[in-house]
Every structure is written in structure tokens, then in C-alpha cells.
Design a protein around this motif. Sequence first.
Motif, PDB file in Angstrom:
ATOM      1  N   PHE A  20       0.814  -1.008   0.061  1.00 10.18           N
ATOM      2  CA  PHE A  20       0.096   0.099   0.141  1.00 10.18           C
ATOM      3  C   PHE A  20       0.935   1.275  -0.146  1.00 10.18           C
ATOM      4  O   PHE A  20       0.559   2.192  -0.772  1.00 10.18           O
ATOM      5  N   VAL A  21       1.873   1.094   0.786  1.00 14.97           N
ATOM      6  CA  VAL A  21       2.667   2.344   0.966  1.00 14.97           C
ATOM      7  C   VAL A  21       3.561   2.515  -0.306  1.00 14.97           C
ATOM      8  O   VAL A  21       3.520   3.926  -0.925  1.00 14.97           O
ATOM      9  N   LEU A  22       4.362   1.761  -0.801  1.00 10.03           N
ATOM     10  CA  LEU A  22       5.320   1.692  -1.891  1.00 10.03           C
ATOM     11  C   LEU A  22       4.382   1.788  -3.181  1.00 10.03           C
ATOM     12  O   LEU A  22       4.985   2.720  -4.157  1.00 10.03           O
ATOM     13  N   ASN A  23       3.323   1.365  -3.531  1.00  9.93           N
ATOM     14  CA  ASN A  23       2.581   1.679  -4.684  1.00  9.93           C
ATOM     15  C   ASN A  23       2.004   3.182  -4.695  1.00  9.93           C
ATOM     16  O   ASN A  23       1.313   3.259  -5.750  1.00  9.93           O
ATOM     17  N   ASP A  24       1.830   3.545  -3.328  1.00  7.88           N
ATOM     18  CA  ASP A  24       1.126   5.088  -3.560  1.00  7.88           C
ATOM     19  C   ASP A  24      -0.206   5.039  -4.019  1.00  7.88           C
ATOM     20  O   ASP A  24      -0.811   6.144  -4.685  1.00  7.88           O
ATOM     21  N   GLY A  25      -0.860   4.118  -3.687  1.00  7.52           N
ATOM     22  CA  GLY A  25      -2.404   4.102  -4.175  1.00  7.52           C
ATOM     23  C   GLY A  25      -3.384   4.678  -3.079  1.00  7.52           C
ATOM     24  O   GLY A  25      -2.855   4.961  -2.186  1.00  7.52           O
ATOM     25  N   PRO A  26      -4.575   4.709  -3.463  1.00  9.05           N
ATOM     26  CA  PRO A  26      -5.812   5.208  -2.506  1.00  9.05           C
ATOM     27  C   PRO A  26      -5.621   4.432  -1.226  1.00  9.05           C
ATOM     28  O   PRO A  26      -5.970   5.034  -0.068  1.00  9.05           O
ATOM     29  N   GLU A  27      -5.352   3.045  -1.239  1.00 14.86           N
ATOM     30  CA  GLU A  27      -5.342   2.260  -0.138  1.00 14.86           C
ATOM     31  C   GLU A  27      -4.375   2.760   0.918  1.00 14.86           C
ATOM     32  O   GLU A  27      -4.601   2.597   2.254  1.00 14.86           O
TER      33      GLU A  27
END
Length: 350
Positions: A20-27
Amino acid sequence: MLKMSDIARHAGVSPTTVSFVLNDGPEGERISEQTRQKVLRAAEELGYRSNHLARAMRTGDTRMLGLLGGRSAEEQVGRMLEGALIAADKEGYTLKLLRLDAIDNSAHQAIRRASELRLMGMIALHLPASILNELHIEAAKYNTPLVVLDAQYEMPDVAQVTSDDVSGIEAGVAHLVALGHSRIAFIGGLTDTLTARKEAFEAAMSRHGLAIETDFIQNSHFRLRETSLAAARALLCRESHLRPTAIFCSGDLIALATLQVAAEVGVRVPHDLSLVGFANLTASEFATPPLTTIEQPFTEMGKVAVETLLGIISSRSNEGSTDGKKSQPFIKRVLPTQLIERASTGRIAR
């Protein structure tokens, strides 16, 4: 090869949290700032590098834009590219430059190339009208956001960024009129931009109640020195009482050629002739005498073109899926020009 699970163990969190953190998505918005920083520190310590290509293949967000056209060796193009690169880099995008001759001057090939590169949008710079019209059609067909930069003609459903040439021409004419000039000539040309400036000159002269003598409008070209010299000679190689007292050139390079002709025939600038250019290229300041000109904000134009394109991309993303055809709203950003007074203009000799 470093895995998410390696970072998770090092940070003391779950692999899902790392993703979630590294992909910088809404999650990732659900992750606390303390945990996010812990993950980022762990990733840095382990030498993690984000795989942008893999993410792009998965999400379609390549963060790549294209710029088609423009001669990069020309100063004004270089300034616009500089502005575009600054704006793209600020938002984390890469700008890919596409040469028109490399795609056989074909709008279809341009859009095909954009698709191959997975470009998220395109900026068209100084394209011939015929190719620009084709590009407009192809971009709509393939749902590719498009911004036209530094063109003086409007197209429906296409965003445009340009300078306020009409106000610039008005400022130049008003400056000459204030200096006492009424016999003002104009050197324009047959390109869309030069034709638009000529029409603006005619309108400005009319507003000031000044007539334009029949042969006081000559045609030239930005890049063709010989045509500029010929146009200047047509105005200056005549009896002094038949010459204009001022010449407004639609480009600085045309004005520099006119300065050369004036020197050849013994016409003193600004004593016998006032001269105004358009663009404020570096050479205008180093001319003899330094050239009065209209400054175009080229760097800012490049920045605004990228910002406008990213705005269109963002609005489409917010609308949802891009599988269907999306209409592109007409946006026109017109940036102000400015009169730069130097020594090539002066009061009319009495």
C-alpha cells in the motif's frame, strides 16, 4: 532480488502494508504517517527502487507525455521545452520528444507512436495546419488528450496555449504612434501566425485612425533570411520621402535582417527609421542598436501547456474508465506579452 516481504520483515509490518505504501495508491491513505515513514526507511535501508515500468504496465499510468514538432535548435522552441520539462518534472512526469520527420510527417503515425509508448497525452508544437488537423482527428479517435502550443488558430475540442499576440501588436503600434510615427510599415508572412499578426497590425492602425499605404505591408518568413532581406529592401530602397518612418516586424529575426538592410542603404536607426520586432530573442538585445521588441513568455507557455494537459488527464481519470470516447473541453490559455523598449525606436525626426 528484494521482495515486499523482505521490507515487511525489516519494518515489522505486513507485506500488504508495504504494498500500500510503496505503490502510493488510494489504499495507502489508511496507513498512519508513522507506519508509512517506517516502511519508507526500511525500503531505503535495503536499497529498494520502485519499478515504474511494471507499475505502468499494471495501471496504465506511465507518467509519460509526448511533445510533437518544434525545431529544438530554435531559441523560442528551446525555451518552451525548458518550461514544459520543468512542469512535467515537478509533477513526476517524463516528457518524450517526437520529431515530425521521424514519423514521416504523418499524424496517424504520431498517434500510433504515442500508443506504442503508452503516452498519456500529447502537446503539438508548430505543426503545419494540415498535419495538426489530422492529428486532431486521430487523437479524438484514439482518445488521446491533446494540447496545441503556440498556434494562432482555434480548433474545436482542442486545448490551446498561446501568447497574446494581438495585445502585443497593439502595444507596439501604440508605442510608435506615441513617438509621432504615422507612416508605419509591417513585414509579416504567409504562415498562420504571421498572417494573424498582420491582421492585428491592420486593426491596430485602424483604431489609431492611421491609413496603411498600399506597399507598406510586405511578406517574409521567420526562418528564411533572404525573404526578410528582400522585404526590407522593398521598403527602404526608395526615395526618403517614400519610405516608412517605422517598420513593425512580425519576428525578431526579420527585424535583424531589416537592420542589416538599413545599414546597407544608409538609413539610420532610430534617427531615420524606428524598428520593432516580436519575440525578444537573445539576439535582439545584442543588436546595434538594441532592438525594441514584443516579449513572448515562451518558458511560461511551455509550463502552462503541460499543466493544461495534466489537468485534462486528471479530469478524465476522475470521470472513470477511459474505454469510451471522452470529449475534450475547449480550453484556451492566452499568456500576456510585453513591450520591451530599447534603442531601435525613437521620436520621428522633424
